[in-house]
Write an enzyme that holds these catalytic residues in place. Structure first.
Site, PDB file in Angstrom:
ATOM      1  N   GLY A 179       0.854  -1.188   0.000  1.00 21.19           N
ATOM      2  CA  GLY A 179       0.000   0.000   0.000  1.00 21.19           C
ATOM      3  C   GLY A 179       0.887   1.233   0.000  1.00 21.19           C
ATOM      4  O   GLY A 179       1.073   1.910  -1.015  1.00 21.19           O
ATOM      5  N   CYS A 211      -8.772  22.469  16.853  1.00 21.96           N
ATOM      6  CA  CYS A 211      -8.805  22.908  18.238  1.00 21.96           C
ATOM      7  C   CYS A 211      -8.171  21.891  19.167  1.00 21.96           C
ATOM      8  O   CYS A 211      -8.820  21.370  20.072  1.00 21.96           O
ATOM      9  CB  CYS A 211     -10.246  23.176  18.644  1.00 21.96           C
ATOM     10  SG  CYS A 211     -11.047  24.319  17.523  1.00 21.96           S
ATOM     11  N   GLU A 212      -6.928  21.547  18.914  1.00 24.07           N
ATOM     12  CA  GLU A 212      -6.195  20.597  19.754  1.00 24.07           C
ATOM     13  C   GLU A 212      -4.730  20.952  19.704  1.00 24.07           C
ATOM     14  O   GLU A 212      -4.198  21.202  18.624  1.00 24.07           O
ATOM     15  CB  GLU A 212      -6.305  19.164  19.206  1.00 24.07           C
ATOM     16  CG  GLU A 212      -7.669  18.615  19.234  1.00 24.07           C
ATOM     17  CD  GLU A 212      -7.705  17.111  19.466  1.00 24.07           C
ATOM     18  OE1 GLU A 212      -6.692  16.520  19.899  1.00 24.07           O
ATOM     19  OE2 GLU A 212      -8.759  16.551  19.190  1.00 24.07           O
ATOM     20  N   TYR A 272      -2.206   6.758   3.524  1.00 24.47           N
ATOM     21  CA  TYR A 272      -2.833   6.910   4.843  1.00 24.47           C
ATOM     22  C   TYR A 272      -2.957   8.375   5.269  1.00 24.47           C
ATOM     23  O   TYR A 272      -2.855   8.702   6.443  1.00 24.47           O
ATOM     24  CB  TYR A 272      -2.061   6.098   5.903  1.00 24.47           C
ATOM     25  CG  TYR A 272      -1.928   4.645   5.531  1.00 24.47           C
ATOM     26  CD1 TYR A 272      -3.046   3.820   5.491  1.00 24.47           C
ATOM     27  CD2 TYR A 272      -0.689   4.090   5.175  1.00 24.47           C
ATOM     28  CE1 TYR A 272      -2.935   2.481   5.131  1.00 24.47           C
ATOM     29  CE2 TYR A 272      -0.571   2.759   4.801  1.00 24.47           C
ATOM     30  CZ  TYR A 272      -1.705   1.958   4.784  1.00 24.47           C
ATOM     31  OH  TYR A 272      -1.596   0.641   4.422  1.00 24.47           O
TER      32      TYR A 272
END
Ligand code: LLP
Length: 428
Positions: free
Chosen positions: A288, A357-358, A387
């Site tokens: 992948g 918001c982190e 990914y």
């Protein structure tokens, strides 16, 4: 935080080229202009890079290459890789639905999943999915019954996913081959052998291979050799003709890392089979990341820059953990550079952060940009093709970016940017 030279070309897609003014193009298309045309954040894929890796994989693994679609799936990529002769590994009904929508024939498909629903089995078998990877003994009678009902004239091909009990040196969230895993059937307890025998006694099933997947982002290929030696007795005893070694090939994300190659992996797996007395086992692979990671670049636009008294320079961009959750999930490292000044030293240490918001919404913890990059400029993170979009979310109701493929001087929009209407489409 540390300074850096220019972005190393080893981290850029195959057709990346820097002109005399220091501007980076991919597939013959200028990246800053792409950002103008399609907006940011933007995923840009170098089609030639993906094609090149498909060919490299297939030449090293002529037995068969099944692209692990979880890394990045849309109709265009499904058609591109199958057009190159690869099959497609789908792990859910949703991934299968995209493959179906792309018109990929069932003969190209392998269905995975550690918890396949009845509906997924029906969807896959009715569509004629060539191979189903059995992840637990309970699936054997279920697959057999569905196959008997939906395709009575045909024996459904299956592989058995086994857990060889091998630890690989990667993040524990993506480690999968160890004995204590939610995936596959244990070899050590004898469960794998019982599943093999159950399949052999089912008239509607045909056992074509064994499968293992040791984990992802693996650099030390010796884990594959150990796994081969663990599965060899089963391959031999039941005269099984195929071994699928899953995915997992490590890819370089930051300066100094060196990715593993298909060629070396094939050489080592084939040698290990031989050393275990197995001559005629066909080796297949499900890459992948190693197919799409390096082809992809994310373009962002710089907004607010905060220079703290602690010395940290926070550069905020218009995306973040919604388009690349890998740093916050796995602590993954990335580089950042300015495609409009790609040949310049990156002499200003920065921490690239998103708009969510982190505090954990960091894209590049320890990055650097050339002097003079400021609000409104385009910056890029390379090696975001795997990914990233596939794990993207709408956190904070941030619309997902658009995806553009570039090739021979042309840009082609393959997934449009989400709109606020899209964000509302599930409201009832
Ligand atoms: N085959 C199976 C059965 C898999 O589970 C996977 C990945 C692959 C093949 C492809 O592995 P690759 O060549 O991409 O390493 N989200 C994580 C990676 C999860 C991998 C899951 N399975 C990340 O961003 O690092």
């Amino acid at each position: 935080l540390s300074k850096r030279g220019p972005i190393p070309t080893e981290l850029l897609p195959a057709t990346a080229a820097i002109d005399g003014a220091g501007r980076l193009s991919v597939g013959g298309v200028d990246l800053v202009e792409l950002a103008e045309e399609f907006g940011t954040p933007l995923f840009v894929y170098d089609e030639a890079d993906i094609v090149m890796r498909c060919r490299a994989a297939l030449s090293s693994f002529p037995g068969g290459v099944y692209y692990a679609s979880k890394a990045f799936l849309c109709k265009h990529v499904a058609r591109l890789v199958t057009g190159e002769g690869l099959g497609l590994d789908v792990a859910t009904g949703g991934e299968l639905a995209v493959a179906q929508a792309a018109g990929i024939g069932g003969n190209r498909l392998t269905l995975h999943g550690n918890n396949k629903s009845e509906a997924e089995l029906v969807q896959a078998i009715a569509y004629g999915v060539d191979r189903i990877v059995v992840d637990d003994g309970s699936e054997v009678p279920r697959i057999a019954a569905t196959a008997a009902a939906l395709s009575p004239g045909r024996r459904q091909k299956v592989l058995v996913r086994v857990t060889p009990g091998v630890m690989v040196d990667t993040h524990r969230f993506v480690m999968t081959g160890q004995a204590d895993s939610k995936f596959g059937v244990e070899i050590a307890s004898g469960a794998a052998e019982r599943v093999i025998q159950a399949i052999l006694s089912e008239p509607h099933l045909s056992l074509v291979g064994l499968h293992f997947h040791l984990g992802s982002q693996i650099f030390d290929l010796s884990a594959f050799e150990v796994a081969v030696s663990v599965v060899a007795p089963l391959l031999e005893r039941y005269e099984i003709g195929e071994l699928s070694i899953g995915g997992g090939l490590g890819v370089a994300y930051v300066e100094g890392e060196v990715g593993a190659s298909f060629e070396e992996l094939a050489a080592r797996v084939n040698a290990a089979l031989k050393a275990n007395g197995l001559q005629d086992v066909s080796v297949t692979i499900e890459p992948g990341r190693s197919i799409v990671a390096r082809a992809g670049i994310t373009l962002y636009r710089v907004g607010v820059i905060k220079e703290l008294s602690t010395g940290t320079r926070y550069v905020a961009v218009d995306g973040g953990m919604s388009d690349n959750p890998r740093p916050v999930l796995y602590g993954s490292g990335y580089e950042v550079f300015a495609p409009g000044a790609a040949a310049s030293d990156r002499d200003v240490p920065v921490r690239l952060v998103g708009k969510h918001c982190e505090s954990g919404d960091v894209v590049v913890e320890d990055g650097a940009l050339p002097t003079g990059i400021g609000p409104g400029d385009v910056v890029a993170t390379p090696v975001t093709g795997a990914y990233g979009y596939s794990m993207a979310s709408n956190y904070n109701k941030v619309p997902r970016p658009a995806v553009v493929f570039v090739r021979d001087g042309k840009a082609r929009l393959v997934l449009r940017r989400e709109t606020y209407d899209d964000l509302m489409r599930l409201e009832v």
